[in-house]
Design an enzyme around this catalytic site. Structure first.
Site, PDB file in Angstrom:
ATOM      1  N   GLY A  70     150.370 104.216  49.590  1.00 41.30           N
ATOM      2  CA  GLY A  70     150.875 104.870  50.798  1.00 41.30           C
ATOM      3  C   GLY A  70     150.168 106.194  51.058  1.00 41.30           C
ATOM      4  N   GLU A 120     121.280  96.709  48.470  1.00 38.53           N
ATOM      5  CA  GLU A 120     120.659  95.592  47.725  1.00 38.53           C
ATOM      6  C   GLU A 120     120.948  94.242  48.395  1.00 38.53           C
ATOM      7  OE1 GLU A 120     120.266  95.843  43.550  1.00 38.53           O
ATOM      8  OE2 GLU A 120     120.518  98.021  43.539  1.00 38.53           O
ATOM      9  N   ASP A 153     117.165  90.186  42.595  1.00 35.25           N
ATOM     10  CA  ASP A 153     118.049  89.209  41.930  1.00 35.25           C
ATOM     11  C   ASP A 153     118.741  89.871  40.736  1.00 35.25           C
ATOM     12  OD1 ASP A 153     117.431  87.169  43.667  1.00 35.25           O
ATOM     13  OD2 ASP A 153     116.029  86.156  42.319  1.00 35.25           O
ATOM     14  N   GLY A 197     118.998  93.223  40.338  1.00 35.16           N
ATOM     15  CA  GLY A 197     119.770  94.355  40.853  1.00 35.16           C
ATOM     16  C   GLY A 197     121.133  93.940  41.366  1.00 35.16           C
ATOM     17  N   TRP A 214     116.438 105.497  52.653  1.00 36.42           N
ATOM     18  CA  TRP A 214     117.545 105.026  51.815  1.00 36.42           C
ATOM     19  C   TRP A 214     117.106 104.760  50.376  1.00 36.42           C
ATOM     20  CZ3 TRP A 214     122.346 105.794  53.014  1.00 36.42           C
ATOM     21  CH2 TRP A 214     122.682 105.950  54.369  1.00 36.42           C
ATOM     22  N   THR A 222     122.897  93.047  52.302  1.00 38.25           N
ATOM     23  CA  THR A 222     124.253  93.025  52.870  1.00 38.25           C
ATOM     24  C   THR A 222     124.954  91.694  52.526  1.00 38.25           C
ATOM     25  OG1 THR A 222     123.393  92.012  54.877  1.00 38.25           O
ATOM     26  CG2 THR A 222     123.512  94.429  54.861  1.00 38.25           C
TER      27      THR A 222
HETATM   28  N1  CAA Z   1     112.502  85.507  43.763  1.00 39.70           N
HETATM   29  C1  CAA Z   1     111.197  85.185  43.853  1.00 39.70           C
HETATM   30  N2  CAA Z   1     110.590  84.908  45.037  1.00 39.70           N
HETATM   31  C2  CAA Z   1     111.360  84.945  46.143  1.00 39.70           C
HETATM   32  C3  CAA Z   1     112.721  85.283  46.110  1.00 39.70           C
HETATM   33  C4  CAA Z   1     113.292  85.563  44.859  1.00 39.70           C
HETATM   34  N3  CAA Z   1     114.579  85.877  44.772  1.00 39.70           N
HETATM   35  N4  CAA Z   1     113.213  85.245  47.370  1.00 39.70           N
HETATM   36  C5  CAA Z   1     112.194  84.899  48.172  1.00 39.70           C
HETATM   37  N5  CAA Z   1     111.081  84.714  47.416  1.00 39.70           N
HETATM   38  C6  CAA Z   1     109.768  84.281  47.901  1.00 39.70           C
HETATM   39  C7  CAA Z   1     109.882  82.948  48.645  1.00 39.70           C
HETATM   40  O1  CAA Z   1     109.780  81.875  47.754  1.00 39.70           O
HETATM   41  C8  CAA Z   1     108.712  83.008  49.610  1.00 39.70           C
HETATM   42  O2  CAA Z   1     107.561  82.648  48.912  1.00 39.70           O
HETATM   43  P1  CAA Z   1     106.315  81.882  49.648  1.00 39.70           P
HETATM   44  O3  CAA Z   1     105.733  82.881  50.584  1.00 39.70           O
HETATM   45  O4  CAA Z   1     105.403  81.516  48.535  1.00 39.70           O
HETATM   46  O5  CAA Z   1     106.923  80.711  50.352  1.00 39.70           O
HETATM   47  C9  CAA Z   1     108.629  84.496  49.942  1.00 39.70           C
HETATM   48  O6  CAA Z   1     109.291  85.214  48.898  1.00 39.70           O
HETATM   49  C10 CAA Z   1     109.298  84.844  51.266  1.00 39.70           C
HETATM   50  O7  CAA Z   1     110.627  84.388  51.205  1.00 39.70           O
HETATM   51  P2  CAA Z   1     111.492  84.133  52.511  1.00 39.70           P
HETATM   52  O8  CAA Z   1     110.696  83.304  53.478  1.00 39.70           O
HETATM   53  O9  CAA Z   1     112.827  83.649  52.091  1.00 39.70           O
HETATM   54  O10 CAA Z   1     111.564  85.589  53.117  1.00 39.70           O
HETATM   55  P3  CAA Z   1     112.302  86.113  54.414  1.00 39.70           P
HETATM   56  O11 CAA Z   1     111.375  86.992  55.135  1.00 39.70           O
HETATM   57  O12 CAA Z   1     112.966  85.000  55.152  1.00 39.70           O
HETATM   58  O13 CAA Z   1     113.427  87.104  53.779  1.00 39.70           O
HETATM   59  C11 CAA Z   1     115.532  87.683  52.827  1.00 39.70           C
HETATM   60  C12 CAA Z   1     114.396  86.657  52.946  1.00 39.70           C
HETATM   61  C13 CAA Z   1     116.534  87.031  51.896  1.00 39.70           C
HETATM   62  C14 CAA Z   1     116.188  87.960  54.158  1.00 39.70           C
HETATM   63  C15 CAA Z   1     114.971  88.975  52.195  1.00 39.70           C
HETATM   64  O14 CAA Z   1     114.135  89.641  53.094  1.00 39.70           O
HETATM   65  C16 CAA Z   1     116.054  89.905  51.715  1.00 39.70           C
HETATM   66  O15 CAA Z   1     116.609  89.740  50.632  1.00 39.70           O
HETATM   67  N6  CAA Z   1     116.372  90.964  52.522  1.00 39.70           N
HETATM   68  C17 CAA Z   1     117.299  91.992  52.092  1.00 39.70           C
HETATM   69  C18 CAA Z   1     116.537  93.131  51.511  1.00 39.70           C
HETATM   70  C19 CAA Z   1     117.395  94.027  50.669  1.00 39.70           C
HETATM   71  O16 CAA Z   1     118.183  93.573  49.851  1.00 39.70           O
HETATM   72  N7  CAA Z   1     117.219  95.338  50.848  1.00 39.70           N
HETATM   73  C20 CAA Z   1     117.875  96.314  50.041  1.00 39.70           C
HETATM   74  C21 CAA Z   1     116.818  97.158  49.375  1.00 39.70           C
HETATM   75  S1  CAA Z   1     117.198  98.093  47.963  1.00 39.70           S
HETATM   76  C22 CAA Z   1     118.425  99.147  48.348  1.00 39.70           C
HETATM   77  O17 CAA Z   1     119.428  98.727  48.793  1.00 39.70           O
HETATM   78  C23 CAA Z   1     118.267 100.609  48.152  1.00 39.70           C
HETATM   79  C24 CAA Z   1     118.472 101.109  46.794  1.00 39.70           C
HETATM   80  O18 CAA Z   1     117.787 102.038  46.384  1.00 39.70           O
HETATM   81  C25 CAA Z   1     119.530 100.563  45.925  1.00 39.70           C
END
Ligand code: CAA
Length: 387
Positions: A345, A369, A242, A244, A158, A371
């Site tokens: 329609g 980016e 963030d 994006g 993707w 869900t």
């Molecule tokens: N900014 C900076 N750091 C961040 C952050 C952010 N926005 N979000 C998390 N972090 C940091 C946390 O502080 C944490 O740091 P420490 O290890 O120091 O504590 C670390 O990252 C891990 O964070 P989480 O424990 O919150 O991570 P998680 O495994 O629970 O996942 C999630 C969190 C929100 C589910 C994340 O995995 C997520 O956003 N998933 C969705 C992914 C996504 O959007 N995929 C789409 C990809 S791009 C696309 O769509 C294709 C394209 O080409 C357009």
């Protein structure tokens, strides 16, 4: 009313509106139908500065802010979300990553050509078995004994713009046992051996944007092409998302506005039972709800843009503002697209009008980016501080 919107902002908004009307509107339907990537108009958008809006002028960008980017992107997406997808990936997933985390050499080598519109960038996080749970990827990068190159292997999926991308910001595992702390970011040059494009996704919407798998088979990536330190990749990926997500919110707003405008015009001219359909309360309710959702999306996007602009000075995260804008605007776009088809329609269902394209295009904004479910999780975590 919005005194933070300057003359300069209005100028880029108008330039994007003019370009979209003149050059994209006549070809959008054809590219949606054929799924052909609109390379000529994508290049023209680059020449006009739309592919590097926030890139500083010293790196050949337009040197503007996030609000300028969102205003311009909304105008492009109002006409064609596919062009907007390419623009959003180049600006907020690719260039922004380098603005924030690239070295001077990396900015010159990779960001400037994308900002000039000569090259296309992409961002690759997702894998066949790792989507929302982005910390579980299986692809690997292993540093050689000499410490000069990483050997990369694995498959990513993707990847927006991958079939045409010159450079790809790749997230892969250097230390799998550390889970998300073992992810590292790399800049990939797609003309190098060991890189291959896999199957192109036959998509429901944004069909003119190209999306494919990419495959690494002993790709040798020089250490100079690592973005940030080893293990910083997950945080880079999230911080870039963030940015994006504001782009996707702006894309959704463009689609929603197009749906609303078409619906108002149709309600004013189409007659049934001897009166304009806009005189029926059930149509009025739809239009009123669409308008409220459009304007609320716009305000959340402005808020997110201002929060991201502030981040340049304070370094404060704008995760909450960005996810709220993306969640609300994408759901608003889907609501507006559904109601616009309904108001039109049979004509709304027909391929002779762009409503059904808006309906298909809107759906992706609730998926890529992050869900809507992930946005709600992010927002709630930001509110409570709980994980
Ligand atoms: N900014 C900076 N750091 C961040 C952050 C952010 N926005 N979000 C998390 N972090 C940091 C946390 O502080 C944490 O740091 P420490 O290890 O120091 O504590 C670390 O990252 C891990 O964070 P989480 O424990 O919150 O991570 P998680 O495994 O629970 O996942 C999630 C969190 C929100 C589910 C994340 O995995 C997520 O956003 N998933 C969705 C992914 C996504 O959007 N995929 C789409 C990809 S791009 C696309 O769509 C294709 C394209 O080409 C357009």
């Amino acid at each position: 009313m919005f005194d933070f919107i300057t003359e300069e902002h209005r100028m880029i908004q108008q330039a994007a509106r003019d370009f979209a009307q003149k050059s994209i509107a006549p070809i959008a339907e054809h590219h949606d139908e054929t799924g052909q990537f609109p390379i000529d108009t994508v290049r023209q958008m680059g020449q006009l500065g739309f592919m590097g809006i926030e890139v500083p002028e010293e790196y050949d960008g337009a040197g503007m802010d996030t609000l300028a980017y969102a205003l311009a992107l909304t105008e492009i997406c109002k006409v064609d979300a596919s062009h907007g997808t390419v623009m959003s990936v180049n600006n907020s997933l690719f260039n922004y990553a380098l603005i924030k985390f690239g070295t001077e050499e990396q900015k010159r080598a990779y960001m400037s050509p994308v900002a000039r519109g000569e090259k296309i960038g992409a961002y690759s996080l997702t894998e066949p078995m790792s989507g929302s749970d982005a910390g579980t990827m299986k692809s690997r990068a292993v540093l050689n004994d000499a410490g000069t190159h990483y050997l990369i292997n694995g498959r990513k999926s993707w990847v927006t713009s991958a079939p045409y991308a010159d450079f790809i910001l790749l997230f892969t595992m250097t230390q799998p046992e550390k889970m998300h702390k073992g992810v590292t970011a790399f800049m990939i040059e797609t003309d190098q051996p060991g890189f291959e494009r896999g199957k192109t996704e036959p998509k429901m919407g944004i069909r003119a944007s190209a999306t494919s798998e990419i495959i690494f088979d002993n790709y040798e990536c020089p250490v100079e092409n690592r973005i940030g330190a080893e293990g910083d990749g997950f945080k880079i990926a999230m911080a870039v998302l963030d940015a994006g997500r504001i782009g996707i919110a702006a894309q959704a707003l463009g689609i929603a506005e197009a749906c609303l405008e078409a619906s108002i015009a149709y309600a004013q001219e189409r007659e049934a039972f001897g009166q304009k359909i806009g005189q029926f309360q059930m149509i009025q309710q739809k239009l009123a709800d669409m308008k409220c959702k459009v304007e609320a999306s716009r305000l959340l996007i402005y808020q997110a843009c201002l929060a991201k602009n502030r981040n340049k000075q304070t370094g404060e995260r704008y995760t909450l503002e960005s996810s709220m804008a993306k969640l609300f605007a994408s759901e608003a776009a889907n609501y507006c697209a559904k109601e616009a088809v309904q108001i039109h329609g049979g004509m709304g269902y027909s391929r002779e009008m762009p409503l059904e394209r808006y309906y298909r295009d809107a759906k992706i904004t609730e998926i890529y980016e992050g869900t809507s479910e992930i946005q709600r999780l992010v927002i709630a975590r930001q509110l409570t501080g709980l994980r």
